[in-house]
Design a protein around this motif. Structure first.
Motif, PDB file in Angstrom:
ATOM      1  N   PHE A   1       7.907   4.413 -10.339  1.00  0.00           N
ATOM      2  CA  PHE A   1       8.223   2.990 -10.255  1.00  0.00           C
ATOM      3  C   PHE A   1       7.674   2.159 -11.420  1.00  0.00           C
ATOM      4  O   PHE A   1       7.860   0.942 -11.446  1.00  0.00           O
ATOM      5  CB  PHE A   1       7.679   2.406  -8.953  1.00  0.00           C
ATOM      6  CG  PHE A   1       8.274   3.011  -7.715  1.00  0.00           C
ATOM      7  CD1 PHE A   1       9.605   2.812  -7.392  1.00  0.00           C
ATOM      8  CD2 PHE A   1       7.503   3.788  -6.868  1.00  0.00           C
ATOM      9  CE1 PHE A   1      10.157   3.356  -6.246  1.00  0.00           C
ATOM     10  CE2 PHE A   1       8.036   4.345  -5.721  1.00  0.00           C
ATOM     11  CZ  PHE A   1       9.377   4.133  -5.412  1.00  0.00           C
ATOM     12  N   ALA A   2       6.966   2.810 -12.350  1.00  0.00           N
ATOM     13  CA  ALA A   2       6.382   2.109 -13.500  1.00  0.00           C
ATOM     14  C   ALA A   2       5.445   0.983 -13.067  1.00  0.00           C
ATOM     15  O   ALA A   2       5.385  -0.073 -13.703  1.00  0.00           O
ATOM     16  CB  ALA A   2       7.476   1.564 -14.409  1.00  0.00           C
ATOM     17  N   ILE A   3       4.706   1.210 -11.974  1.00  0.00           N
ATOM     18  CA  ILE A   3       3.763   0.183 -11.517  1.00  0.00           C
ATOM     19  C   ILE A   3       2.587   0.099 -12.496  1.00  0.00           C
ATOM     20  O   ILE A   3       2.226   1.069 -13.157  1.00  0.00           O
ATOM     21  CB  ILE A   3       3.246   0.480 -10.088  1.00  0.00           C
ATOM     22  CG1 ILE A   3       2.511   1.825 -10.035  1.00  0.00           C
ATOM     23  CG2 ILE A   3       4.384   0.464  -9.094  1.00  0.00           C
ATOM     24  CD1 ILE A   3       1.859   2.101  -8.683  1.00  0.00           C
TER      25      ILE A   3
ATOM     26  N   LYS B   1       3.399  -7.317  -7.745  1.00  0.00           N
ATOM     27  CA  LYS B   1       2.312  -7.160  -8.708  1.00  0.00           C
ATOM     28  C   LYS B   1       1.064  -6.527  -8.110  1.00  0.00           C
ATOM     29  O   LYS B   1       0.246  -5.965  -8.847  1.00  0.00           O
ATOM     30  CB  LYS B   1       1.943  -8.533  -9.285  1.00  0.00           C
ATOM     31  CG  LYS B   1       3.069  -9.207 -10.058  1.00  0.00           C
ATOM     32  CD  LYS B   1       2.629 -10.565 -10.576  1.00  0.00           C
ATOM     33  CE  LYS B   1       3.745 -11.251 -11.343  1.00  0.00           C
ATOM     34  NZ  LYS B   1       3.344 -12.602 -11.832  1.00  0.00           N
ATOM     35  N   ASN B   2       0.892  -6.640  -6.795  1.00  0.00           N
ATOM     36  CA  ASN B   2      -0.355  -6.205  -6.167  1.00  0.00           C
ATOM     37  C   ASN B   2      -0.109  -4.914  -5.376  1.00  0.00           C
ATOM     38  O   ASN B   2       0.514  -4.925  -4.320  1.00  0.00           O
ATOM     39  CB  ASN B   2      -0.883  -7.299  -5.239  1.00  0.00           C
ATOM     40  CG  ASN B   2      -0.971  -8.638  -5.948  1.00  0.00           C
ATOM     41  OD1 ASN B   2      -1.559  -8.747  -7.015  1.00  0.00           O
ATOM     42  ND2 ASN B   2      -0.363  -9.666  -5.361  1.00  0.00           N
ATOM     43  N   ILE B   3      -0.607  -3.814  -5.935  1.00  0.00           N
ATOM     44  CA  ILE B   3      -0.315  -2.494  -5.376  1.00  0.00           C
ATOM     45  C   ILE B   3      -1.614  -1.752  -5.093  1.00  0.00           C
ATOM     46  O   ILE B   3      -2.522  -1.715  -5.929  1.00  0.00           O
ATOM     47  CB  ILE B   3       0.521  -1.641  -6.365  1.00  0.00           C
ATOM     48  CG1 ILE B   3       1.701  -2.440  -6.934  1.00  0.00           C
ATOM     49  CG2 ILE B   3       0.967  -0.353  -5.704  1.00  0.00           C
ATOM     50  CD1 ILE B   3       2.743  -2.832  -5.952  1.00  0.00           C
TER      51      ILE B   3
ATOM     52  N   ASN C   1      -1.503  10.064  -5.774  1.00  0.00           N
ATOM     53  CA  ASN C   1      -0.581   9.033  -5.302  1.00  0.00           C
ATOM     54  C   ASN C   1      -0.332   7.989  -6.402  1.00  0.00           C
ATOM     55  O   ASN C   1       0.796   7.549  -6.624  1.00  0.00           O
ATOM     56  CB  ASN C   1      -1.187   8.394  -4.046  1.00  0.00           C
ATOM     57  CG  ASN C   1      -0.379   7.227  -3.507  1.00  0.00           C
ATOM     58  OD1 ASN C   1      -0.712   6.074  -3.779  1.00  0.00           O
ATOM     59  ND2 ASN C   1       0.642   7.516  -2.723  1.00  0.00           N
ATOM     60  N   GLU C   2      -1.392   7.631  -7.093  1.00  0.00           N
ATOM     61  CA  GLU C   2      -1.278   6.673  -8.201  1.00  0.00           C
ATOM     62  C   GLU C   2      -0.413   7.236  -9.326  1.00  0.00           C
ATOM     63  O   GLU C   2       0.467   6.554  -9.861  1.00  0.00           O
ATOM     64  CB  GLU C   2      -2.668   6.331  -8.720  1.00  0.00           C
ATOM     65  CG  GLU C   2      -2.697   5.361  -9.874  1.00  0.00           C
ATOM     66  CD  GLU C   2      -4.117   5.041 -10.319  1.00  0.00           C
ATOM     67  OE1 GLU C   2      -4.413   5.229 -11.508  1.00  0.00           O
ATOM     68  OE2 GLU C   2      -4.919   4.612  -9.464  1.00  0.00           O
TER      69      GLU C   2
ATOM     70  N   ARG D   1       0.865  -1.189   0.000  1.00  0.00           N
ATOM     71  CA  ARG D   1       0.000   0.000   0.000  1.00  0.00           C
ATOM     72  C   ARG D   1       0.897   1.232   0.000  1.00  0.00           C
ATOM     73  O   ARG D   1       1.785   1.369   0.840  1.00  0.00           O
ATOM     74  CB  ARG D   1      -0.936   0.006   1.216  1.00  0.00           C
ATOM     75  CG  ARG D   1      -2.094   1.003   1.041  1.00  0.00           C
ATOM     76  CD  ARG D   1      -3.051   1.007   2.221  1.00  0.00           C
ATOM     77  NE  ARG D   1      -3.652  -0.265   2.503  1.00  0.00           N
ATOM     78  CZ  ARG D   1      -4.946  -0.554   2.362  1.00  0.00           C
ATOM     79  NH1 ARG D   1      -5.782   0.360   1.883  1.00  0.00           N
ATOM     80  NH2 ARG D   1      -5.407  -1.755   2.689  1.00  0.00           N
ATOM     81  N   CYS D   2       0.652   2.129  -0.930  1.00  0.00           N
ATOM     82  CA  CYS D   2       1.538   3.285  -1.139  1.00  0.00           C
ATOM     83  C   CYS D   2       1.194   4.446  -0.211  1.00  0.00           C
ATOM     84  O   CYS D   2       0.522   5.411  -0.598  1.00  0.00           O
ATOM     85  CB  CYS D   2       1.482   3.738  -2.599  1.00  0.00           C
ATOM     86  SG  CYS D   2       2.050   2.483  -3.762  1.00  0.00           S
TER      87      CYS D   2
END
Length: 395
Positions: free
Chosen positions: A192-194, A175-177, A184-185, A142-143
């Motif tokens: 981070f190229a998420i 993989k799970n963010i 924030n997204e 979780r960011c």
């Protein structure tokens, strides 16, 4: 969708009786765990903190190990020395990876010793703690706000290079963010190229953070909630208050949070004793004390220069207060001016605060709409339900 019965939280911050002074992430995980327990889910917290201890509070089992570097003076010395020499940078990074391996080993030992099983684990983005989670456990990051983000977007200085390295390595393999706001997204995707993160806004307990009946408001009072720092805009609100004091002699400024050096700053930079004496520092307070103090506010100011997302803002809005916020993206994602709050640029906080002082109808409308927004969108129940649903979707 799989059933979620047992959840593991791996964190460096958790609010409990043994760790009274923690940041927003620690409060968040305390609230999340409490709500998961209420829904019949077993929760264990693996905490890395200043002290080693094992307790159970409100049904949450907390196992804390001492910070690995602080517990190993030689490793701490190596980390410190290699971090100062460019030629030793790669070795410096390895000390951080070694720390994560030690934590991982401790988690595995603890799991085996207690015969534990977890359906899902969650950790925060800062420090790359996901590198410590045993590979057989599916997990979520979780960011809340990584060191990488704080350095690049919010101007934080002297961030340890090893922390940033571990954060990047953790995102490479994860993989799970969960992101906590659209802003924030956006910044985490850029940094981070998420891919395909799940947006789940943080939620608060609107039953706890509530307006008191027949509350006594301190006339012309401005409150500030949070760490008293340059990054959070302390000097911005102080300068705005100096200007306001000229037009509103009865005005007062109230700081709730760690005061740092600002009592001395006030003494050294404000020559007028009447202005100085109208500024109050309450220090860190418990949740109940914060609710009691904020209920006395005529307005609350959030002049922060950068935020991923602000739980404090939601808490104040839930207490039905008119807020004035800085013009940063994460605040503008919540505040619709002039519906549920006001937005101020760096130099015009005093003007927006004056509007609230002068216009009772405006202040009342902002206050009522602020509370309604929290009830409709940012309640903790909504956040927890979305979190569990996301946990269930992860294989």
């Amino acid at each position: 969708m799989k059933e979620i019965k047992n959840v593991l939280i791996v964190t460096r911050e958790y609010q409990c009786s043994q760790t009274p002074k923690i940041g927003g992430t620690g409060v968040f995980y305390k609230n999340l765990c409490s709500e998961l327990i209420k829904k019949g889910i077993s929760v264990h917290v693996f905490l890395v903190s200043k002290f080693a201890f094992e307790i159970e509070e409100e049904g949450v089992k907390i196992h804390s190990v001492k910070d690995i570097f602080k517990a190993n003076p030689i490793l701490e010395l190596v980390r410190s020395f290699t971090g100062k020499v460019k030629a030793l940078e790669q070795f410096h990074f390895k000390t951080y990876l070694f720390e994560k391996k030690i934590i991982s080993d401790k988690i595995n030992t603890w799991i085996r010793k207690n015969n534990l099983h977890f359906d899902i684990a969650e950790t925060h983005d800062f420090d790359g703690m996901a590198l410590s989670i045993p590979k057989e456990i599916p997990y979520v990051i979780r960011c809340h706000g990584s060191w990488s983000v704080l350095e690049k977007y919010f101007g934080y200085k002297k961030v340890h290079k090893g922390r940033i390295f571990c954060e990047k390595e953790a995102f490479k393999i994860s993989k799970n963010i969960i992101t906590i706001s659209r802003y924030n997204e956006q910044i985490n995707k850029s940094l981070f190229a998420i891919k395909d993160p799940e947006l789940i806004y943080n939620g608060i307990d609107e039953k706890f953070y509530r307006p008191f009946e027949n509350r006594k408001i301190i006339p012309k009072s401005i409150f500030y909630l949070g760490n008293v720092s340059f990054e959070k805009g302390a000097e911005t609100v102080i300068h705005a208050f100096i200007q306001l004091k000229k037009d509103y002699p009865e005005a007062s400024l109230h700081f709730i949070g760690n005061p740092n050096h600002y009592p001395t700053y006030i003494t050294e930079t404000i020559p007028d004793p009447e202005t100085r004496n109208a500024i109050y520092f309450y220090g860190n307070k418990s949740g109940k004390e914060i609710v009691k103090l904020i209920n006395q506010a005529e307005t609350v100011c959030f002049p922060s220069k950068g935020e991923n997302f602000s739980l404090s803002l939601l808490e104040v809005m839930a207490m039905q207060k008119a807020v004035v916020c800085s013009a940063i993206d994460s605040f503008k994602e919540i505040i619709q001016e002039p519906v549920n709050g006001l937005i101020a640029k760096e130099g015009n906080f005093h003007e927006k605060l004056s509007l609230i002082f002068e216009d009772d109808d405006l202040r009342n409308r902002l206050s009522l709409n602020a509370r309604q927004l929290i009830e409709s969108k940012f309640g903790i129940d909504k956040m927890v339900d979305k979190t569990i649903s996301y946990y269930q979707s992860i294989k």
